[in-house]
Each structure stands twice: as structure tokens, then as C-alpha cells.
Motif scaffolding. Structure first.
Motif, PDB file in Angstrom:
ATOM      1  N   ARG A 159     -15.665  37.852  12.724  1.00  0.00           N
ATOM      2  CA  ARG A 159     -15.329  37.074  13.927  1.00  0.00           C
ATOM      3  C   ARG A 159     -15.566  37.889  15.195  1.00  0.00           C
ATOM      4  N   SER A 160     -16.554  38.751  15.155  1.00  0.00           N
ATOM      5  CA  SER A 160     -16.870  39.689  16.234  1.00  0.00           C
ATOM      6  C   SER A 160     -16.864  39.053  17.625  1.00  0.00           C
ATOM      7  N   ARG A 161     -16.155  39.705  18.549  1.00  0.00           N
ATOM      8  CA  ARG A 161     -16.216  39.296  19.956  1.00  0.00           C
ATOM      9  C   ARG A 161     -17.452  39.896  20.625  1.00  0.00           C
ATOM     10  N   ALA A 169     -25.075  34.852  23.557  1.00  0.00           N
ATOM     11  CA  ALA A 169     -24.465  33.547  23.264  1.00  0.00           C
ATOM     12  C   ALA A 169     -23.627  33.678  21.999  1.00  0.00           C
ATOM     13  N   PRO A 170     -22.557  32.885  21.890  1.00  0.00           N
ATOM     14  CA  PRO A 170     -21.748  32.943  20.666  1.00  0.00           C
ATOM     15  C   PRO A 170     -22.490  32.314  19.482  1.00  0.00           C
ATOM     16  N   ILE A 171     -22.111  32.728  18.284  1.00  0.00           N
ATOM     17  CA  ILE A 171     -22.750  32.241  17.048  1.00  0.00           C
ATOM     18  C   ILE A 171     -21.673  31.601  16.184  1.00  0.00           C
ATOM     19  N   GLU A 172     -21.989  30.465  15.607  1.00  0.00           N
ATOM     20  CA  GLU A 172     -21.037  29.791  14.704  1.00  0.00           C
ATOM     21  C   GLU A 172     -21.176  30.353  13.286  1.00  0.00           C
ATOM     22  N   ARG A 173     -20.032  30.478  12.604  1.00  0.00           N
ATOM     23  CA  ARG A 173     -20.071  30.836  11.180  1.00  0.00           C
ATOM     24  C   ARG A 173     -20.299  29.551  10.376  1.00  0.00           C
ATOM     25  N   ASN A 174     -20.977  29.670   9.234  1.00  0.00           N
ATOM     26  CA  ASN A 174     -21.233  28.503   8.369  1.00  0.00           C
ATOM     27  C   ASN A 174     -20.283  28.524   7.172  1.00  0.00           C
ATOM     28  N   TYR A 175     -19.661  27.392   6.882  1.00  0.00           N
ATOM     29  CA  TYR A 175     -18.862  27.293   5.656  1.00  0.00           C
ATOM     30  C   TYR A 175     -19.823  27.183   4.480  1.00  0.00           C
ATOM     31  N   VAL A 176     -19.684  28.104   3.523  1.00  0.00           N
ATOM     32  CA  VAL A 176     -20.626  28.148   2.395  1.00  0.00           C
ATOM     33  C   VAL A 176     -20.306  27.073   1.356  1.00  0.00           C
ATOM     34  N   GLY A 177     -19.029  26.603   1.329  1.00  0.00           N
ATOM     35  CA  GLY A 177     -18.727  25.474   0.448  1.00  0.00           C
ATOM     36  C   GLY A 177     -17.671  25.721  -0.614  1.00  0.00           C
ATOM     37  N   TYR A 178     -17.115  26.941  -0.652  1.00  0.00           N
ATOM     38  CA  TYR A 178     -16.091  27.164  -1.670  1.00  0.00           C
ATOM     39  C   TYR A 178     -14.937  28.002  -1.132  1.00  0.00           C
ATOM     40  N   VAL A 179     -13.807  27.872  -1.824  1.00  0.00           N
ATOM     41  CA  VAL A 179     -12.616  28.653  -1.509  1.00  0.00           C
ATOM     42  C   VAL A 179     -12.465  29.731  -2.573  1.00  0.00           C
ATOM     43  N   ILE A 268     -14.897  30.632   2.264  1.00  0.00           N
ATOM     44  CA  ILE A 268     -16.026  31.561   2.385  1.00  0.00           C
ATOM     45  C   ILE A 268     -17.052  31.061   3.404  1.00  0.00           C
ATOM     46  N   HIS A 269     -17.354  31.929   4.357  1.00  0.00           N
ATOM     47  CA  HIS A 269     -18.344  31.626   5.402  1.00  0.00           C
ATOM     48  C   HIS A 269     -19.452  32.682   5.399  1.00  0.00           C
ATOM     49  N   ASP A 270     -20.568  32.327   5.968  1.00  0.00           N
ATOM     50  CA  ASP A 270     -21.566  33.339   6.300  1.00  0.00           C
ATOM     51  C   ASP A 270     -22.131  33.023   7.682  1.00  0.00           C
ATOM     52  N   ILE A 271     -23.071  33.850   8.117  1.00  0.00           N
ATOM     53  CA  ILE A 271     -23.695  33.678   9.425  1.00  0.00           C
ATOM     54  C   ILE A 271     -25.196  33.747   9.220  1.00  0.00           C
ATOM     55  N   ASP A 272     -25.929  32.816   9.831  1.00  0.00           N
ATOM     56  CA  ASP A 272     -27.391  32.865   9.716  1.00  0.00           C
ATOM     57  C   ASP A 272     -27.892  34.224  10.186  1.00  0.00           C
ATOM     58  N   VAL A 282     -25.937  49.355  22.766  1.00  0.00           N
ATOM     59  CA  VAL A 282     -24.941  48.723  21.890  1.00  0.00           C
ATOM     60  C   VAL A 282     -25.608  48.271  20.595  1.00  0.00           C
ATOM     61  N   ALA A 283     -25.006  48.619  19.457  1.00  0.00           N
ATOM     62  CA  ALA A 283     -25.537  48.198  18.156  1.00  0.00           C
ATOM     63  C   ALA A 283     -24.452  47.490  17.355  1.00  0.00           C
ATOM     64  N   LEU A 284     -24.821  46.387  16.723  1.00  0.00           N
ATOM     65  CA  LEU A 284     -23.934  45.691  15.788  1.00  0.00           C
ATOM     66  C   LEU A 284     -24.123  46.286  14.400  1.00  0.00           C
ATOM     67  N   ILE A 285     -23.005  46.494  13.685  1.00  0.00           N
ATOM     68  CA  ILE A 285     -23.102  46.888  12.279  1.00  0.00           C
ATOM     69  C   ILE A 285     -22.093  46.093  11.455  1.00  0.00           C
ATOM     70  N   GLY A 286     -22.268  46.107  10.138  1.00  0.00           N
ATOM     71  CA  GLY A 286     -21.313  45.456   9.232  1.00  0.00           C
ATOM     72  C   GLY A 286     -21.278  43.948   9.413  1.00  0.00           C
ATOM     73  N   ASP A 287     -20.120  43.356   9.172  1.00  0.00           N
ATOM     74  CA  ASP A 287     -19.986  41.891   9.224  1.00  0.00           C
ATOM     75  C   ASP A 287     -20.305  41.330  10.604  1.00  0.00           C
ATOM     76  N   ALA A 288     -20.148  42.129  11.643  1.00  0.00           N
ATOM     77  CA  ALA A 288     -20.512  41.673  12.988  1.00  0.00           C
ATOM     78  C   ALA A 288     -22.019  41.416  13.062  1.00  0.00           C
ATOM     79  N   ALA A 289     -22.780  42.186  12.284  1.00  0.00           N
ATOM     80  CA  ALA A 289     -24.250  42.112  12.313  1.00  0.00           C
ATOM     81  C   ALA A 289     -24.807  41.158  11.262  1.00  0.00           C
ATOM     82  N   HIS A 290     -24.061  40.963  10.183  1.00  0.00           N
ATOM     83  CA  HIS A 290     -24.585  40.156   9.064  1.00  0.00           C
ATOM     84  C   HIS A 290     -23.442  39.657   8.199  1.00  0.00           C
TER      85      HIS A 290
END
Length: 387
Positions: A159-161, A169-179, A268-272, A282-290
């Protein structure tokens, strides 16, 4: 680039690994996290060999082996307990040169924090913005504190700020379809052999048990559900009993033995895949990046790879910080995009996105001798930076 001052925002797996790698490169590191108390997200992590190799490189090999589980075998069972496939992971370990170590996230976080030095970590610090020019970068915090350095590493999670600061621009997380429900229980042979990762599959669901250190099992349950279904811990056992009604005895025992209060329930979500991972200093790493679905077990491993690759470029190129970050982005962009896409594809197969495909996967497991599964895992590991 001598004596860089690095600011790291986020003290999860990626931020801590980056902090250790940068310290070992001789840089001064300030690490910040918004939480008041450091608590890992999730119960355990399956640290595959590529993640273990990064920690080996940072001198943590023995400590990691001490907290990791002894996972020598892998098995798939049908929901009613019929063996679909079972095999030794030894050929995989030989192939990639390192055994995997599933471990409790709390143990891993404690290990990393101890090596980094808790005195260099500031908690209760929410980064709300970034300023940079050609000479430096400044992290601005909610309480008015400003931290200025040569490079800023945004490791502030799924949920990186800071992601939108890099992308514009902000990015939406995608619901992958399962809990996913996950937690820890004592390791007992009536649940699974103590050296095996076992998974029960059927009806597009999974129940899985994996050995970790301290004579415990990590478990998870997956159920495809619509987004936004409400639930409280005191209902977890009843819910899981309904979802896994009629499943094999070890699954029933597991549901009875889990502690609902320490069990996590996550949609469970992911991000495109992102178009970029850096902006200036500035560099993104980890879940902020992928942000990736956990279906390849690569989230933490990729964060660790990021940390090492980024530090290597800062150490080995002396044109500028921006140049080093640009090389980091080139090295990582396709790698992490591939993991995100393959994890989502894997999730779709496992969780009945196309019921025929899932049915075919169940059928294929009956003829699997382990070679195809291990070959896919080896491919993921060996296409990383420490192959």
C-alpha cells in the motif's frame, strides 16, 4: 560513490535487507517505518533458494539455516487424501545450489533487525512526501521531521504511499480472486511429515502445511470468494470447517488446532507490472515496486534481490546516484514483471478461474514425478541475480 547517506522508508523484508546491504557497502543508513511497533505481515515466508542466497551473501547463512524448516519433500493430495504426487526436493537443491528455508516472519524480521541494528530504526514515522534536486533527496515526515540523503529507498509495502511519487499517479491494487487464511501450529506427524511440504487440492481450494523452525508448521487455506466478504477471527474455524467439509483427516485436525486469534485472513491482491521503479534519486523496492500474488512464493525473495542489485549498482558505478538507479531499474523491471504475471497465471490455474484448466491441472498432478514442478521452481530461482 563513497560514504553515501541512504534513507530507507519501510522496515519490512526489503527495507531491512537493503539497510544491511548498504551498511556493508560502507554507507550511512537511516531506516524509518510508520508503525509504532514492528510486526511482520503474515505468519511465515517460504524463502526459496534465491532469497536464501542473498542472505548468504550478506553473511547471514548460518543464522537463516537455524530458523528455517527442513523441507526435503513435496506432496500433493486430493481433498479426500489420495496421493497425487510425492517427491524429494533434492534434485532441485542440487540444481540451484541451495536448499529453501520456510520460516516464521517474526524470526526472520528479528534476525534482520538484529543485524541491521535496532538503534538505527525510527518507528512511528510516516513519510508523506519527497523533495529532490540534483544534489540530494529529502523525505518529509508527518511529524515535521526531514531526512536528507543521497538516495532514498521506498520499501513501504504493497500500500506504498511513495509509489505515486515515483509514478506521478496512484496505482490500484487488483483483487486476484481468493481469500487466504494463514498461521502457525505445532508440528505433529498426524498433520504431515515434519520434513514435507504437503498441499491438499480440490474444488478450486487449497489447504497447505509447510515445516518451519522451532518444530512448527506454517499452514494456509485458499478459498475463491467475492471481494469484500466480512469475517471475524471467532468465525474462522466454523468458516473453514464449512469450506473444507469432507476433506481428509489432517485438514480437519488442522482446522481444530489452529488459533483463530493468531490466524491471518487476507484478500489476495497484486499490482500490474509498473512502467518504472525509479525517479531521480528515489527507488522503489519490494512490494512497493511489485505487489505479487503469493502463488510462486517469491514476494520476499524478490525484495531481497532488489536490495542486493540496487546496492551493487550504487557500489560499482561512479557516474552518479541517478545512473546507478537507472541501471537497477533496467536490471529489475522485466524480472519482477515476469514474476507478477506468472504468479497471477499460477493463481488462476489453482483457483478455478477457468474450471476446465484447474480440472486438467488436478489430472496432470497424478502423472507428475516432480520434474516439471521442480523445473519451474528452478527456472524462477536461476533467472535471478545470484544464479
Amino acid at each position: 560513490m563513497h560514504n553515501l547517506n541512504a534513507i530507507v522508508v519501510g522496515a519490512g523484508m526489503g527495507g531491512l535487507t537493503a539497510g544491511i546491504a548498504l551498511q556493508q557497502a560502507g554507507y550511512t543508513v537511516e531506516l524509518y517505518d510508520r508503525v509504532k511497533q514492528l510486526r511482520p505481515a503474515g505468519a511465515a515466508i517460504s524463502l526459496w533458494s534465491n532469497g536464501v542466497k542473498v542472505l548468504n551473501r550478506l553473511g547471514l547463512g548460518k543464522a537463516v539455516a537455524d530458523i528455517g524448516g527442513q523441507m526435503d519433500r513435496m506432496a500433493y493430495y486430493s481433498s479426500t487424501g489420495e496421493t497425487l504426487t510425492e517427491f524429494s526436493l533434492q534434485p532441485l537443491i542440487q540444481d540451484v545450489g541451495q536448499r529453501p528455508y520456510p520460516m516464521a516472519r517474526t524470526d526472520l524480521q528479528a534476525l534482520l533487525l538484529n543485524r541491521f541494528g535496532a538503534e538505527h530504526l525510527r518507528l512511528d514515522s510516516t513519510c508523506v512526501g519527497i523533495e529532490q534536486d540534483e544534489h540530494s533527496v529529502t523525505a518529509i515526515f508527518e511529524d515535521g521531521h526531514r531526512a536528507t540523503g543521497d538516495v532514498l529507498i521506498a520499501a513501504d509495502g504493497t500500500r506504498s504511499r511513495l509509489r505515486s511519487e515515483v509514478l506521478g499517479a496512484p496505482i490500484e491494487r487488483n483483487y486476484v480472486g481468493y481469500v487466504n487464511w494463514n498461521g502457525l501450529v505445532d508440528a505433529r506427524e498426524d498433520l504431515a511429515p515434519k520434513d514435507s511440504w504437503v498441499t491438499y487440492v480440490g474444488d478450486h481450494k487449497r489447504a497447505s502445511i509447510m515445516p518451519i523452525g522451532g518444530d512448527r508448521f506454517y499452514f494456509f487455506f485458499d478459498v475463491p470468494l467475492p471481494k469484500g466478504t466480512a469475517s471475524q477471527p471467532d468465525l474462522y474455524r466454523e468458516e473453514l470447517s464449512q469450506f473444507f467439509k469432507g476433506w481428509a483427516s489432517p485438514v480437519q485436525l488442522l482446522i481444530q488446532r489452529l488459533d483463530p486469534q493468531t490466524t491471518n485472513r487476507i484478500e489476495i491482491h497484486d499490482i500490474d507490472p509498473l512502467p518504472r521503479l525509479i525517479r531521480g534519486r528515489v527507488a522503489l523496492i519490494g512490494d512497493a515496486a511489485h505487489g505479487t500474488a503469493p502463488d510462486l512464493g517469491q514476494g520476499g525473495c524478490q525484495a531481497m534481490e532488489d536490495a542486493l542489485v540496487l546496492t551493487n549498482y550504487l557500489q560499482t558505478t561512479n557516474i552518479s546516484v541517478e545512473d546507478a538507479l537507472s541501471r537497477y531499474q533496467t536490471a529489475r523491471l522485466d524480472r519482477v514483471a515476469d514474476i507478477i504475471k506468472r504468479a497471477r497465471k499460477r493463481s488462476d490455474v489453482t483457483h478455478g478461474k477457468n474450471p476446465e484448466t484447474t480440472k486438467q491441472w488436478y489430472a496432470n498432478l497424478k502423472h507428475e514425478d516432480g520434474r516439471d514442478i521442480m523445473s519451474a521452481i528452478a527456472h524462477t530461482i536461476l533467472s535471478g541475480p545470484l544464479n
